[in-house]
Design a protein around this motif. Structure first.
Motif, PDB file in Angstrom:
ATOM      1  N   LYS A 161       0.828  -1.197   0.000  1.00  0.00           N
ATOM      2  CA  LYS A 161       0.000   0.000   0.000  1.00  0.00           C
ATOM      3  C   LYS A 161       0.865   1.250   0.000  1.00  0.00           C
ATOM      4  O   LYS A 161       1.892   1.317   0.681  1.00  0.00           O
ATOM      5  CB  LYS A 161      -0.924   0.008   1.218  1.00  0.00           C
ATOM      6  N   LEU A 162       0.433   2.237  -0.765  1.00  0.00           N
ATOM      7  CA  LEU A 162       1.118   3.524  -0.803  1.00  0.00           C
ATOM      8  C   LEU A 162       0.307   4.570  -0.048  1.00  0.00           C
ATOM      9  O   LEU A 162      -0.919   4.462   0.066  1.00  0.00           O
ATOM     10  CB  LEU A 162       1.319   3.992  -2.250  1.00  0.00           C
ATOM     11  N   MET A 163       0.994   5.585   0.464  1.00  0.00           N
ATOM     12  CA  MET A 163       0.344   6.687   1.168  1.00  0.00           C
ATOM     13  C   MET A 163       0.844   8.013   0.609  1.00  0.00           C
ATOM     14  O   MET A 163       1.894   8.071  -0.040  1.00  0.00           O
ATOM     15  CB  MET A 163       0.621   6.597   2.673  1.00  0.00           C
ATOM     16  N   ASP A 164       0.101   9.063   0.870  1.00  0.00           N
ATOM     17  CA  ASP A 164       0.509  10.391   0.407  1.00  0.00           C
ATOM     18  C   ASP A 164       1.919  10.716   0.892  1.00  0.00           C
ATOM     19  O   ASP A 164       2.288  10.426   2.041  1.00  0.00           O
ATOM     20  CB  ASP A 164      -0.451  11.464   0.920  1.00  0.00           C
ATOM     21  N   ASP A 165       2.708  11.320   0.006  1.00  0.00           N
ATOM     22  CA  ASP A 165       4.073  11.780   0.283  1.00  0.00           C
ATOM     23  C   ASP A 165       5.087  10.645   0.413  1.00  0.00           C
ATOM     24  O   ASP A 165       6.216  10.881   0.866  1.00  0.00           O
ATOM     25  CB  ASP A 165       4.121  12.657   1.546  1.00  0.00           C
ATOM     26  N   ASP A 166       4.715   9.436   0.022  1.00  0.00           N
ATOM     27  CA  ASP A 166       5.716   8.368  -0.055  1.00  0.00           C
ATOM     28  C   ASP A 166       6.730   8.694  -1.153  1.00  0.00           C
ATOM     29  O   ASP A 166       6.412   9.381  -2.134  1.00  0.00           O
ATOM     30  CB  ASP A 166       5.053   7.025  -0.370  1.00  0.00           C
ATOM     31  N   VAL A 167       7.950   8.197  -0.980  1.00  0.00           N
ATOM     32  CA  VAL A 167       9.008   8.399  -1.982  1.00  0.00           C
ATOM     33  C   VAL A 167       9.603   7.045  -2.342  1.00  0.00           C
ATOM     34  O   VAL A 167       9.957   6.260  -1.454  1.00  0.00           O
ATOM     35  CB  VAL A 167      10.117   9.337  -1.456  1.00  0.00           C
ATOM     36  N   LEU A 168       9.704   6.782  -3.637  1.00  0.00           N
ATOM     37  CA  LEU A 168      10.301   5.543  -4.132  1.00  0.00           C
ATOM     38  C   LEU A 168      11.585   5.877  -4.869  1.00  0.00           C
ATOM     39  O   LEU A 168      11.637   6.836  -5.644  1.00  0.00           O
ATOM     40  CB  LEU A 168       9.337   4.821  -5.078  1.00  0.00           C
ATOM     41  N   VAL A 169      12.628   5.080  -4.619  1.00  0.00           N
ATOM     42  CA  VAL A 169      13.910   5.275  -5.300  1.00  0.00           C
ATOM     43  C   VAL A 169      14.299   3.960  -5.966  1.00  0.00           C
ATOM     44  O   VAL A 169      14.469   2.941  -5.300  1.00  0.00           O
ATOM     45  CB  VAL A 169      15.026   5.701  -4.315  1.00  0.00           C
ATOM     46  N   LEU A 170      14.412   3.990  -7.296  1.00  0.00           N
ATOM     47  CA  LEU A 170      14.932   2.856  -8.047  1.00  0.00           C
ATOM     48  C   LEU A 170      16.376   3.168  -8.413  1.00  0.00           C
ATOM     49  O   LEU A 170      16.676   4.292  -8.857  1.00  0.00           O
ATOM     50  CB  LEU A 170      14.130   2.611  -9.329  1.00  0.00           C
ATOM     51  N   CYS A 171      17.276   2.215  -8.252  1.00  0.00           N
ATOM     52  CA  CYS A 171      18.684   2.498  -8.540  1.00  0.00           C
ATOM     53  C   CYS A 171      19.433   1.221  -8.886  1.00  0.00           C
ATOM     54  O   CYS A 171      19.005   0.119  -8.545  1.00  0.00           O
ATOM     55  CB  CYS A 171      19.354   3.187  -7.360  1.00  0.00           C
ATOM     56  N   THR A 172      20.564   1.417  -9.545  1.00  0.00           N
ATOM     57  CA  THR A 172      21.449   0.306  -9.880  1.00  0.00           C
ATOM     58  C   THR A 172      22.594   0.257  -8.873  1.00  0.00           C
ATOM     59  O   THR A 172      22.781   1.167  -8.066  1.00  0.00           O
ATOM     60  CB  THR A 172      21.998   0.459 -11.308  1.00  0.00           C
ATOM     61  N   ALA A 173      23.411  -0.799  -8.960  1.00  0.00           N
ATOM     62  CA  ALA A 173      24.475  -1.013  -7.973  1.00  0.00           C
ATOM     63  C   ALA A 173      25.510   0.102  -7.964  1.00  0.00           C
ATOM     64  O   ALA A 173      26.125   0.379  -6.936  1.00  0.00           O
ATOM     65  CB  ALA A 173      25.160  -2.352  -8.229  1.00  0.00           C
ATOM     66  N   GLY A 174      25.710   0.766  -9.111  1.00  0.00           N
ATOM     67  CA  GLY A 174      26.669   1.860  -9.164  1.00  0.00           C
ATOM     68  C   GLY A 174      26.331   3.001  -8.231  1.00  0.00           C
ATOM     69  O   GLY A 174      27.199   3.796  -7.868  1.00  0.00           O
ATOM     70  N   PHE A 175      25.056   3.064  -7.803  1.00  0.00           N
ATOM     71  CA  PHE A 175      24.628   4.106  -6.860  1.00  0.00           C
ATOM     72  C   PHE A 175      24.609   3.580  -5.429  1.00  0.00           C
ATOM     73  O   PHE A 175      25.251   4.140  -4.540  1.00  0.00           O
ATOM     74  CB  PHE A 175      23.245   4.619  -7.243  1.00  0.00           C
ATOM     75  N   TRP A 176      23.887   2.481  -5.186  1.00  0.00           N
ATOM     76  CA  TRP A 176      23.684   2.061  -3.787  1.00  0.00           C
ATOM     77  C   TRP A 176      24.935   1.508  -3.120  1.00  0.00           C
ATOM     78  O   TRP A 176      25.008   1.453  -1.886  1.00  0.00           O
ATOM     79  CB  TRP A 176      22.530   1.073  -3.665  1.00  0.00           C
ATOM     80  N   GLU A 177      25.956   1.136  -3.905  1.00  0.00           N
ATOM     81  CA  GLU A 177      27.201   0.671  -3.290  1.00  0.00           C
ATOM     82  C   GLU A 177      27.901   1.790  -2.514  1.00  0.00           C
ATOM     83  O   GLU A 177      28.661   1.522  -1.588  1.00  0.00           O
ATOM     84  CB  GLU A 177      28.149   0.125  -4.363  1.00  0.00           C
ATOM     85  N   ASP A 178      27.653   3.053  -2.909  1.00  0.00           N
ATOM     86  CA  ASP A 178      28.363   4.178  -2.278  1.00  0.00           C
ATOM     87  C   ASP A 178      27.458   5.143  -1.531  1.00  0.00           C
ATOM     88  O   ASP A 178      27.958   6.049  -0.862  1.00  0.00           O
ATOM     89  CB  ASP A 178      29.130   4.963  -3.351  1.00  0.00           C
ATOM     90  N   VAL A 179      26.145   4.978  -1.620  1.00  0.00           N
ATOM     91  CA  VAL A 179      25.212   5.854  -0.894  1.00  0.00           C
ATOM     92  C   VAL A 179      24.233   4.966  -0.124  1.00  0.00           C
ATOM     93  O   VAL A 179      23.487   4.196  -0.730  1.00  0.00           O
ATOM     94  CB  VAL A 179      24.442   6.777  -1.857  1.00  0.00           C
ATOM     95  N   ASN A 180      24.244   5.064   1.205  1.00  0.00           N
ATOM     96  CA  ASN A 180      23.382   4.197   2.002  1.00  0.00           C
ATOM     97  C   ASN A 180      22.013   4.827   2.235  1.00  0.00           C
ATOM     98  O   ASN A 180      21.780   6.004   1.926  1.00  0.00           O
ATOM     99  CB  ASN A 180      24.048   3.826   3.328  1.00  0.00           C
ATOM    100  N   GLU A 181      21.113   4.040   2.828  1.00  0.00           N
ATOM    101  CA  GLU A 181      19.738   4.515   3.014  1.00  0.00           C
ATOM    102  C   GLU A 181      19.609   5.675   3.999  1.00  0.00           C
ATOM    103  O   GLU A 181      18.694   6.487   3.884  1.00  0.00           O
ATOM    104  CB  GLU A 181      18.828   3.357   3.449  1.00  0.00           C
ATOM    105  N   ILE A 182      20.563   5.763   4.950  1.00  0.00           N
ATOM    106  CA  ILE A 182      20.535   6.894   5.886  1.00  0.00           C
ATOM    107  C   ILE A 182      20.784   8.193   5.137  1.00  0.00           C
ATOM    108  O   ILE A 182      20.101   9.201   5.349  1.00  0.00           O
ATOM    109  CB  ILE A 182      21.572   6.700   6.996  1.00  0.00           C
ATOM    110  N   GLU A 183      21.757   8.161   4.230  1.00  0.00           N
ATOM    111  CA  GLU A 183      22.044   9.353   3.425  1.00  0.00           C
ATOM    112  C   GLU A 183      20.898   9.665   2.480  1.00  0.00           C
ATOM    113  O   GLU A 183      20.598  10.840   2.226  1.00  0.00           O
ATOM    114  CB  GLU A 183      23.339   9.135   2.648  1.00  0.00           C
TER     115      GLU A 183
END
Length: 548
Positions: free
Chosen positions: A177-199
């Motif tokens: 289920k989605l709610m108002d103001d939800d944010v979705l991020v799709l990414c490849t390994a070249g991004f998530w290997e160097d930027v974590n979810e906290i950032e």
């Protein structure tokens, strides 16, 4: 129609990084009742065919033919893309890692084959993250679910992916289920290997639009300053307003609300106590947060950036506990600017001046977001960069002179470099001061050795004069040598020369002889000169006289 009664905004970027060719690909389509977003990373080395682009177009082609939120249908889309890649694998086997999101603007289904990812944020907090189909993920699942696999050596060892020869089994989630103001991020390994979810969550603080959010995420990625930047793709979907479906189960929810009210009445007293206790805790955290920020500001003003960094970090942690997004963002920015200044200073000390300048420029840019925080400090460092280069070159010349044992030359060079360093408050000044002290110690050591050598020569000259019985000259040489040994604090040598001086004095000024015990009194006549003849024996004259 669902699309008209909802508000979904999408922004993305896909870059080649340090490479000439970008093997990633992203595309999406938003239909009246359902939408589809696809991000793919190509894993093969084919230079003519883009496996990522083939996969994305195959997925969207089948989706446009029969748009659906059915899990079975989504598996069919993936199977079609799998068949396309296998059919096109003429020179090399085409392979790709894919993540798909299909939504009816109210709910979503996520599908994954490989290690491309989806992150789902709600109120700035990560609520869902897709699971990789890799050996690293399997090891984590078996041993330690909390382990970060972003740098695990097996993170690219995929157990499933598009193009797999057999036993292709993608992951397809249930409806979320989605709610108002939800944010979705799709990414490849070249991004998530160097930027974590906290950032990623921190970057949401000021981002009101997906374009701004994507820009901030890219800045975080590139701030890592890695020598090699892989292909990377980031897509952000802001679900500002989701489609509201008709609720056919109102009575069920009414009963649930009534039960909740009864429960609230029962535990009301405990709730009041809890709220009072919680309010006290929040007040303490607020004071703690402000104290840390104040201390951090003082350390920053003093140029003690490592301590400022620690204080800002503690303050941000307190702000997170308070769920205070404003102070959390401010402290995070101050933390970031301070860290960039420290990185720039370190790079400058190591002679990496381009890296230092880049860090200072980033600090200046990020400081603008919080009333030009650190602007004066950073601009001064940028202005001083030419002088810093001159200082570094001078220190390098001094090191060369030191190695060549030209200590006086090295000392002069270091002193000039330090003088420049002091005028601009250069952070590497203490290191130059240490080099000066080491050089001065070396010079002092050589001077002491020279003095000792001179003293040894004087002592040797004294010994030679003594041997020639020139005791006055010997004393002069010994005295000069003794003075030098005293300066160099060679006390054993001083004492040894003291004995030699005394001996020479004794030879030069011998003490008077004491009188013998049988000597005649001073008022009597001295004994005759022939005192050595026996008195009982008569002389020849006496014998002749007696004969007459």
């Amino acid at each position: 129609m669902r699309k008209e009664n909802s508000n979904f905004k999408t922004s993305f970027l896909s870059e080649a990084g340090s490479f000439l060719q970008n093997k990633d690909y992203f595309a999406y389509t938003e239909l009246d009742d359902v939408a589809c977003w696809v991000a793919v990373k190509g894993l093969d080395s084919d230079q003519e065919i883009s496996s990522a682009e083939l996969a994305v177009k195959a997925i969207l082609e089948k989706f446009m033919e029969k748009p659906s939120m059915s899990r079975r249908r989504i598996k069919h889309y993936l199977k079609y893309a799998q068949d396309i890649l296998q059919a096109q694998s003429l020179r090399v086997r085409l392979k790709a890692s894919i993540v798909i999101v299909v939504s009816d603007y109210s709910k979503m289904i996520v599908a994954v084959a490989g290690n491309s990812r989806l992150y789902h944020f709600r109120n700035g907090t990560l609520t869902f993250k897709s699971t990789d189909q890799s050996l690293a993920q399997e090891l984590v699942n078996d041993r330690n679910r909390s382990l970060d696999i972003s740098q695990h050596e097996e993170r690219t060892n995929l157990l499933n992916y598009l193009g797999k020869p057999k036993d292709f089994q993608p992951f397809v989630s249930k409806k979320i289920k989605l709610m108002d103001d939800d944010v979705l991020v799709l990414c490849t390994a070249g991004f998530w290997e160097d930027v974590n979810e906290i950032e990623m969550a921190d970057a949401l603080e000021d981002a009101k639009e997906p374009e701004k959010y994507i820009d901030v995420l890219e800045e975080v990625l590139l701030s890592r300053q890695k020598k090699v930047v892989n292909n990377y793709t980031i897509a952000a979907i802001f679900a500002n307003k989701v489609y509201q479906e008709t609720n056919k189960k109102k009575m069920k929810y009414i009963k649930m609300i009534a039960a909740a009210l009864v429960l609230a009445l029962v535990v009301g007293g405990g709730t009041i106590f809890y709220q009072a206790k919680q309010a006290k805790k929040m007040a303490e955290l607020t004071v703690e947060m402000k104290d840390h920020e104040k201390s951090g500001n003082l350390y920053f003003q003093d140029g003690t950036y490592d301590k400022a960094l620690l204080e800002y970090s503690e303050g941000r942690n307190a702000a997170k506990k308070l769920k205070d997004p404003i102070h959390r963002n401010v402290l995070a920015k101050k933390l970031r600017v301070t860290d960039l200044i420290i990185s720039g200073d370190k790079a400058a000390e190591e002679g990496k001046f381009n890296d230092a300048l880049e860090s200072y420029e980033k600090a200046k840019k990020e400081g603008k977001l919080i009333k030009d925080f650190g602007k004066a400090v950073v601009e001064q460092r940028i202005a001083n960069m030419d002088t810093i280069v001159q200082i570094a070159e001078a220190v390098k010349d001094g090191d060369f002179q030191f190695e060549a044992e030209d200590y006086n030359g090295a000392l002069e060079t270091y002193q000039k470099a330090r003088k420049k360093a002091l005028t601009i408050a250069y952070t590497g000044e203490p290191e130059i001061k240490t080099k000066i002290e080491d050089t001065e110690a070396k010079i002092a050591e050589l001077k002491k050795a020279q003095k000792e050598l001179k003293a040894e020569g004087l002592e040797k000259s004294g010994d030679q004069s003594y041997a020639r019985q020139e005791f006055g000259k010997a004393i002069e040489y010994y005295t000069l040598a003794q003075e030098i040994y005293q300066e160099t604090e060679l006390l054993s040598k001083v004492l040894g020369l003291e004995r030699k001086v005394m001996n020479a004095n004794d030879k030069l000024n011998p003490p008077p002889q004491a009188p013998a015990a049988d000597t005649a009194p001073s008022d009597q006549a001295a004994p005759p000169t022939n005192e050595g003849t026996a008195a009982s024996e008569p002389t020849d004259a006496e014998v002749m006289k007696e004969g007459k």
